[in-house]
Structure formats: structure tokens, C-alpha cells
Design an enzyme around this catalytic site. Structure first.
Site, PDB file in Angstrom:
ATOM      1  N   THR A  79      46.209 -45.489  17.404  1.00 19.68           N
ATOM      2  CA  THR A  79      44.975 -45.656  16.634  1.00 19.68           C
ATOM      3  C   THR A  79      45.189 -45.158  15.207  1.00 19.68           C
ATOM      4  O   THR A  79      44.863 -45.851  14.235  1.00 19.68           O
ATOM      5  CB  THR A  79      43.812 -44.880  17.291  1.00 19.68           C
ATOM      6  OG1 THR A  79      43.590 -45.422  18.595  1.00 19.68           O
ATOM      7  CG2 THR A  79      42.533 -44.972  16.469  1.00 19.68           C
ATOM      8  N   GLN A 186      51.410 -51.827  23.366  1.00 14.54           N
ATOM      9  CA  GLN A 186      51.688 -52.313  24.728  1.00 14.54           C
ATOM     10  C   GLN A 186      53.104 -52.848  24.887  1.00 14.54           C
ATOM     11  O   GLN A 186      53.586 -52.980  26.011  1.00 14.54           O
ATOM     12  CB  GLN A 186      50.693 -53.427  25.110  1.00 14.54           C
ATOM     13  CG  GLN A 186      49.258 -52.979  25.237  1.00 14.54           C
ATOM     14  CD  GLN A 186      49.018 -52.081  26.446  1.00 14.54           C
ATOM     15  OE1 GLN A 186      49.778 -52.074  27.419  1.00 14.54           O
ATOM     16  NE2 GLN A 186      47.952 -51.308  26.389  1.00 14.54           N
ATOM     17  N   ALA A 207      53.103 -42.717  22.492  1.00 14.27           N
ATOM     18  CA  ALA A 207      53.866 -42.182  23.627  1.00 14.27           C
ATOM     19  C   ALA A 207      53.176 -42.368  24.970  1.00 14.27           C
ATOM     20  O   ALA A 207      53.831 -42.618  25.985  1.00 14.27           O
ATOM     21  CB  ALA A 207      54.144 -40.687  23.394  1.00 14.27           C
ATOM     22  N   CYS A 333      38.062 -52.139  26.840  1.00 15.69           N
ATOM     23  CA  CYS A 333      38.032 -50.719  27.141  1.00 15.69           C
ATOM     24  C   CYS A 333      37.343 -49.956  26.020  1.00 15.69           C
ATOM     25  O   CYS A 333      37.822 -48.961  25.526  1.00 15.69           O
ATOM     26  CB  CYS A 333      39.431 -50.176  27.367  1.00 15.69           C
ATOM     27  SG  CYS A 333      40.519 -50.386  25.956  1.00 15.69           S
TER      28      CYS A 333
HETATM   29  C1  LIG Z   1      46.337 -47.970  23.752  1.00 15.59           C
HETATM   30  C2  LIG Z   1      46.361 -48.900  22.596  1.00 15.59           C
HETATM   31  C3  LIG Z   1      46.069 -48.467  21.298  1.00 15.59           C
HETATM   32  C4  LIG Z   1      45.612 -47.060  21.001  1.00 15.59           C
HETATM   33  O1  LIG Z   1      46.629 -46.130  21.176  1.00 15.59           O
HETATM   34  P1  LIG Z   1      46.284 -44.549  21.154  1.00 15.59           P
HETATM   35  O2  LIG Z   1      47.623 -43.914  21.101  1.00 15.59           O
HETATM   36  O3  LIG Z   1      45.563 -44.301  22.424  1.00 15.59           O
HETATM   37  O4  LIG Z   1      45.471 -44.280  19.959  1.00 15.59           O
HETATM   38  C5  LIG Z   1      46.163 -49.370  20.269  1.00 15.59           C
HETATM   39  N1  LIG Z   1      46.519 -50.641  20.490  1.00 15.59           N
HETATM   40  C6  LIG Z   1      46.800 -51.114  21.723  1.00 15.59           C
HETATM   41  C7  LIG Z   1      47.194 -52.535  21.899  1.00 15.59           C
HETATM   42  C8  LIG Z   1      46.715 -50.253  22.813  1.00 15.59           C
HETATM   43  O5  LIG Z   1      46.983 -50.732  24.018  1.00 15.59           O
END
Ligand SMILES: *Cc1c(COP(=O)(O)O)cnc(C)c1O
Length: 389
Positions: A79, A186, A207, A333
Site C-alpha cells: 500500500t 500478488q 512480504a 476485500c
Molecule cells: C495485498 C495487496 C496489496 C496491499 O499490500 P499491503 O502490504 O497489505 O499493504 C496491494 N496490492 C495487491 C494486488 C495486493 O494483493
């Protein structure tokens, strides 16, 4: 190895987060206790040890994506990386242009910063996706204007697992002198990502999606050909070559590096195993119950993803009927609400079908037995809800 079952509940939601690998925890532990130095304390051995540790971790993390160590900026997660990439480019390239291109299926941590930017005078074009959930590079090409400064397209989608043609899009961006960012949360660690070969200028990853700790991530920032400039979000102390001030999360970074090393070494074999479990689960469901529809294209998806609907079965009802299974409804989500998925909507999936959508994400510690049992429970619950026993 431990399988992290809690009260017998089976975890099939690895797109949301993953359990930490015990090897990762083991690597991290000393850095909470006696190896607690601050990397900025270069006047004594505690600090120098921390610095050496972070240097090694940085090169291990870079290696997973074929980057140079100095191109990795540590953050608190994807994020923050997405925010830094989008807002950082916006401010640094304002004099060059004011236009962003992204897609309708991005994670909220891309869409919301873009919304903020659009409230502050920037213009944003969100390209559509096809029924397969994949962005067409020619749509991106058509959207480019002389004022376009950044194209941001995710590497793989968190709901459907759809793998996006980012190398093709990066090529188009480069030809037009536009920077290319990808949200790789992902994809990194799951499928091969090579920032050099794929022509990626900025890449976000994290991570906790790859069996590492929560609260640590990275932004890859290309240093040459072209050098990407960013205006930092956090000032103070000048850490991370001024791009992200704040004392480094050394234990988290050590865990992140260990998680990357494990993925780099085992990705190929692990993918085969996880895809086989997923396929076995899917076959079992489809043999037992009619009215199942897969969302997106079957082939071009992450090996751990299954996103489907059982028509006329409400996803919320199904989840309530299955407390022993941890999975997600296809709904976005957005932690606070169960709004029917905007990703599936962008793919043209009808509303009724979206309300039935289920997302399964398989992972490293799932076993054949988990999948057998999960399948049996799910089949029984779907039949019950349909009144067919
Ligand atoms: C989980 C996810 C995020 C956010 O990652 P965080 O480390 O939880 O902030 C952003 N983009 C995608 C595609 C995600 O799956």
C-alpha cells in the site's frame, strides 16, 4: 513442517495474507533481541552489524526480481509502495504532464491514491478489461496522450489471479517515453518477474503475501535508463537515499529477504504442487455440483487461484455455513464492507453471479487432506443451501 491449522480450520485465503514460514521467523528472531542495532548508528558495531544485515537482505530481495540492490526502497508494504510510486511520480513530473493511466481492476491501494490525485488536478484514465479479466495493451496504447506521465497496471489480480501482459504494456510505455509502474503484490514470488527484461520502472511488493512478516514491503525504483525521480512521502533523516525516512525495520527486512530467498529457490516446484491441489479441488467440486462457473481465463492465472460462482448460492450464506473453511467471497476485500466485486463487474459478470462468487487462494502449507476435506464440506454446504440433500 507445521501446517498452521487452527481449531481444524483450513486456510484457503492466501491472496489476503499468508502464514509466516517458520524458517522466516527463525531468521528474524535474533534481530528483535541481541542484534537490535540501528542502521544509522555507524559509529559502533551494533549499527554496523545492522547495516551489513540490511545490505545483504537488500541484495537478496533485489535478486528475486533481477534488480540491483540500490534500486530497492524499503516501505511498510505494498500500500505504501503504491502510494509512493503514484504520488511520488505525480509531484516529480508535474511540469511534464498531469495524466495517469491505470485499470479498473487495480487494488484499492492504487485506485484510491489515483482518486486523490484526480481531486488535486491530475487526470486519470482507467482502461477496461475483457471477460477474461485481462487488460488489452492496445487499450493502454490508445489512452496515452502527450501529457501522460505514468502507466500503472498490476502484474496479477488479487481476486481472479489474472496475469496481466505487463511486459507488452511496459514496451508501449517505453516507446512513448512514459514511466511504467506495476503493483506486484500478488505476482512477486509466485511467478517469475524480471524488472530488466520486462522493462518495469517501478514495482511494488510486500512480504506478507509471500510467507513473510506483515508491515514490510518494497518499491523497486529504476536508477538508470531511465532514472526515475520521486518526491518522497516521508521526510526526516534521509534514509533510503532520501526516498523514505524512518529507522529501518531490520527484523522485518531480514524476514522479507528470507521469504524472497525461499520463493526464488522453490517457486517452480511449489507452483506445480499448489496448482495440482487447486485443480484437484476444482475437479472434485465440478463433479459433485452443477452450476459452477469459473471467472476469468483458466490458463493465464496465478497457480494458487480459483475464483468461481455456484449459481443461486449466496456467497455470504455459504461462508456462514462453513466456519471450518477460511476463504473469501469474490467481493472486494474492502475490509469494512462486502460490496460485490468491482473486479468481476469490470469483467462483465452479472450482479447475481457476483453475489455468488468465491475466491480460494491455496498456499505452501496446504495438504492433499486439507483440500479433500474442504471439498467435501463445500459440496455439502452448497447442496444444503440449494435444498438438494
Ligand atoms: C495485498 C495487496 C496489496 C496491499 O499490500 P499491503 O502490504 O497489505 O499493504 C496491494 N496490492 C495487491 C494486488 C495486493 O494483493
Amino acid at each position: 513442517m507445521k501446517t498452521f491449522k487452527r481449531d481444524g480450520t483450513i486456510y484457503l485465503d492466501h491472496h489476503a495474507t499468508t502464514p509466516m514460514d517458520p524458517r522466516v521467523l527463525k531468521a528474524m528472531l535474533p534481530y528483535f533481541v541481541h542484534r537490535f542495532g540501528n542502521t544509522a548508528s555507524f559509529t559502533h558495531s551494533f549499527g554496523r552489524e545492522a547495516q551489513e544485515t540490511v545490505d545483504l537482505a537488500r541484495s537478496q530481495i533485489a535478486r528475486l526480481i533481477q534488480a540491483q540492490a540500490q534500486d530497492i526502497v524499503f516501505t511498510s508494504g505494498a500500500t505504501e509502495s503504491n502510494n509512493l510510486a503514484l504520488k511520488g511520480v505525480a509531484q516529480a513530473y508535474r511540469s511534464k504532464g498531469d495524466h495517469f493511466i491505470s485499470s479498473r481492476i487495480e487494488h484499492k491501494s492504487v485506485l484510491d491514491p489515483l482518486k486523490r490525485l484526480s481531486q488535486n488536478g491530475f487526470r486519470v484514465t482507467l482502461v477496461p478489461v475483457g471477460r477474461d479479466g485481462i487488460v488489452d495493451p492496445s487499450d493502454v496504447k490508445k489512452a496515452i496522450t502527450p501529457k501522460t506521465i505514468l502507466i500503472s497496471i498490476m502484474a496479477a489480480n488479487n481476486e481472479t489471479g489474472a496475469i496481466q501482459p505487463i511486459a507488452d504494456i511496459a514496451r508501449i510505455a517505453k516507446k512513448r517515453g512514459v514511466l511504467f509502474h506495476s503493483d506486484g503484490a500478488q505476482a512477486v514470488g509466485k511467478i517469475p518477474i524480471d524488472v530488466r527484461k520486462m522493462g518495469i520502472d517501478l514495482l511494488s511488493f510486500t512480504a506478507h503475501k509471500i510467507y513473510g512478516p506483515k508491515g514490510v514491503g518494497a518499491l523497486y525504483v529504476r536508477k538508470k535508463e531511465p532514472r526515475v525521480n520521486l518526491v518522497p512521502m516521508l521526510d526526516g533523516g534521509g534514509h533510503e537515499t532520501g526516498l523514505r525516512s524512518g529507522t529501518l525495520n531490520v527484523p522485518g527486512i531480514v524476514g522479507f529477504a528470507k521469504a524472497c530467498e525461499i520463493c526464488r529457490k522453490t517457486m517452480k516446484v511449489e507452483n506445480r504442487k499448489i496448482a495440482a491441489l487447486r485443480d484437484q479441488f476444482k475437479e472434485k467440486l465440478f463433479q459433485a455440483i452443477p452450476g459452477g462457473v469459473i471467472h476469468g481465463q483458466w490458463r493465464k492465472r496465478l497457480p494458487n487461484n480459483l475464483n468461481l460462482s455456484f449459481l443461486d448460492v449466496d456467497a455470504g450464506d455459504l461462508m456462514r455455513a462453513l466456519p471450518a473453511l477460511a476463504f473469501s467471497s469474490g467481493s472486494a476485500c474492502t475490509s469494512t464492507s462486502l460490496e460485490p466485486s468491482y473486479v468481476l463487474k469490470a469483467m462483465g459478470v452479472p450482479k447475481a453471479q457476483r453475489r455468488s462468487s468465491l475466491r480460494f487462494g491455496f498456499g505452501r502449507f496446504n495438504t492433499q487432506r486439507d483440500v479433500e476435506r474442504a471439498g467435501t464440506l463445500l459440496i455439502r454446504a452448497v447442496k444444503n443451501l440449494r435444498g438438494v440433500v
